[in-house]
Design an enzyme around this catalytic site. Structure first.
Site, PDB file in Angstrom:
ATOM      1  N   LYS A  13       0.853  -1.192   0.000  1.00 49.37           N
ATOM      2  CA  LYS A  13       0.000   0.000   0.000  1.00 49.37           C
ATOM      3  C   LYS A  13       0.880   1.230   0.000  1.00 49.37           C
ATOM      4  O   LYS A  13       2.043   1.200   0.413  1.00 49.37           O
ATOM      5  CB  LYS A  13      -0.949   0.003   1.196  1.00 49.37           C
ATOM      6  N   PRO A  97       9.719  -4.363  -0.876  1.00 48.21           N
ATOM      7  CA  PRO A  97      10.964  -4.071  -0.143  1.00 48.21           C
ATOM      8  C   PRO A  97      10.693  -3.857   1.346  1.00 48.21           C
ATOM      9  O   PRO A  97       9.678  -3.269   1.728  1.00 48.21           O
ATOM     10  CB  PRO A  97      11.473  -2.778  -0.777  1.00 48.21           C
ATOM     11  N   GLY A 101       8.123   1.573   3.851  1.00 51.91           N
ATOM     12  CA  GLY A 101       6.864   2.251   4.135  1.00 51.91           C
ATOM     13  C   GLY A 101       5.712   1.786   3.268  1.00 51.91           C
ATOM     14  O   GLY A 101       4.709   2.479   3.137  1.00 51.91           O
ATOM     15  N   GLY A 104       5.011  -3.888   4.021  1.00 47.83           N
ATOM     16  CA  GLY A 104       5.474  -5.244   3.728  1.00 47.83           C
ATOM     17  C   GLY A 104       5.236  -6.246   4.848  1.00 47.83           C
ATOM     18  O   GLY A 104       4.747  -7.346   4.613  1.00 47.83           O
ATOM     19  N   SER A 106       3.032  -5.956   7.283  1.00 47.82           N
ATOM     20  CA  SER A 106       1.577  -6.098   7.398  1.00 47.82           C
ATOM     21  C   SER A 106       1.024  -6.935   6.255  1.00 47.82           C
ATOM     22  O   SER A 106       0.101  -7.732   6.447  1.00 47.82           O
ATOM     23  CB  SER A 106       0.907  -4.726   7.403  1.00 47.82           C
ATOM     24  N   ALA A 107       1.585  -6.768   5.052  1.00 49.78           N
ATOM     25  CA  ALA A 107       1.145  -7.572   3.910  1.00 49.78           C
ATOM     26  C   ALA A 107       1.438  -9.046   4.143  1.00 49.78           C
ATOM     27  O   ALA A 107       0.626  -9.910   3.799  1.00 49.78           O
ATOM     28  CB  ALA A 107       1.814  -7.093   2.625  1.00 49.78           C
ATOM     29  N   ASP A 138      -1.969  -1.245  10.064  1.00 46.31           N
ATOM     30  CA  ASP A 138      -2.577  -1.304   8.727  1.00 46.31           C
ATOM     31  C   ASP A 138      -2.833  -2.728   8.235  1.00 46.31           C
ATOM     32  O   ASP A 138      -3.272  -2.932   7.119  1.00 46.31           O
ATOM     33  CB  ASP A 138      -1.748  -0.526   7.704  1.00 46.31           C
TER      34      ASP A 138
END
Length: 156
Positions: A13, A97, A101, A104, A106-107, A138
């Protein structure tokens, strides 16, 4: 025996705007507009016969993340605890990466939750969101992605 697996893409995001209005409970209080971008980590999960979660990271230096600090491991363990399922062997192929920010970590956590929900046919969206929110500000947003305005700690 046939082993079923689940594979999902978990998208990064970007913050389109970011206003920080203070700090509460150790978190920045935000008012931000975010959007998913076409950059993602791939999460693959295979079921185990026990309750263990094993996460294997690949790419972008992620191989060096200690398991006790890895949000993907925490997400898998929280899923098993909440839903009473078996564990999984999870492979994460990073293209987001680290430290950029882009969400990553959280993903990865959201990707694990989505992959395990798919693997174990769990459709309890409110419980998945609750787990995600407990893992990072997030992470709950990244579960579904898209375009959103996030306020407070970033989970609403």
């Amino acid at each position: 025996m046939r082993v079923f697996a689940a594979k999902v893409k978990s998208f990064a995001k970007i913050n389109l705007s970011l206003n920080i209005s203070g700090v509460s409970g150790g978190y920045h209080m935000l008012d931000t507009a975010v959007a998913s971008v076409d950059l993602y980590d791939t999460v693959c999960a295979k079921p185990r016969r026990d309750s263990l979660i094993n996460v294997y990271m690949h790419g972008k230096g992620s191989e060096n993340i200690p398991p006790e600090r890895n949000n993907a491991v925490k997400a898998g363990e929280a899923f098993v605890s909440a839903f009473g399922t078996n564990g999984a062997d999870i492979e994460i192929y990073k293209d987001i990466p680290m430290g950029a920010g882009l969400g990553g970590s959280s993903a990865d956590a959201a990707g694990v939750l989505n992959a395990l929900a798919k693997l174990y046919k769990t459709e309890n969206a409110p419980e998945l969101k609750r787990i995600a929110d407990s893992l990072g500000s997030d992470t709950g947003y990244i579960l579904r992605g898209g375009f959103a305005r996030l306020c407070g700690r970033g989970d609403a």
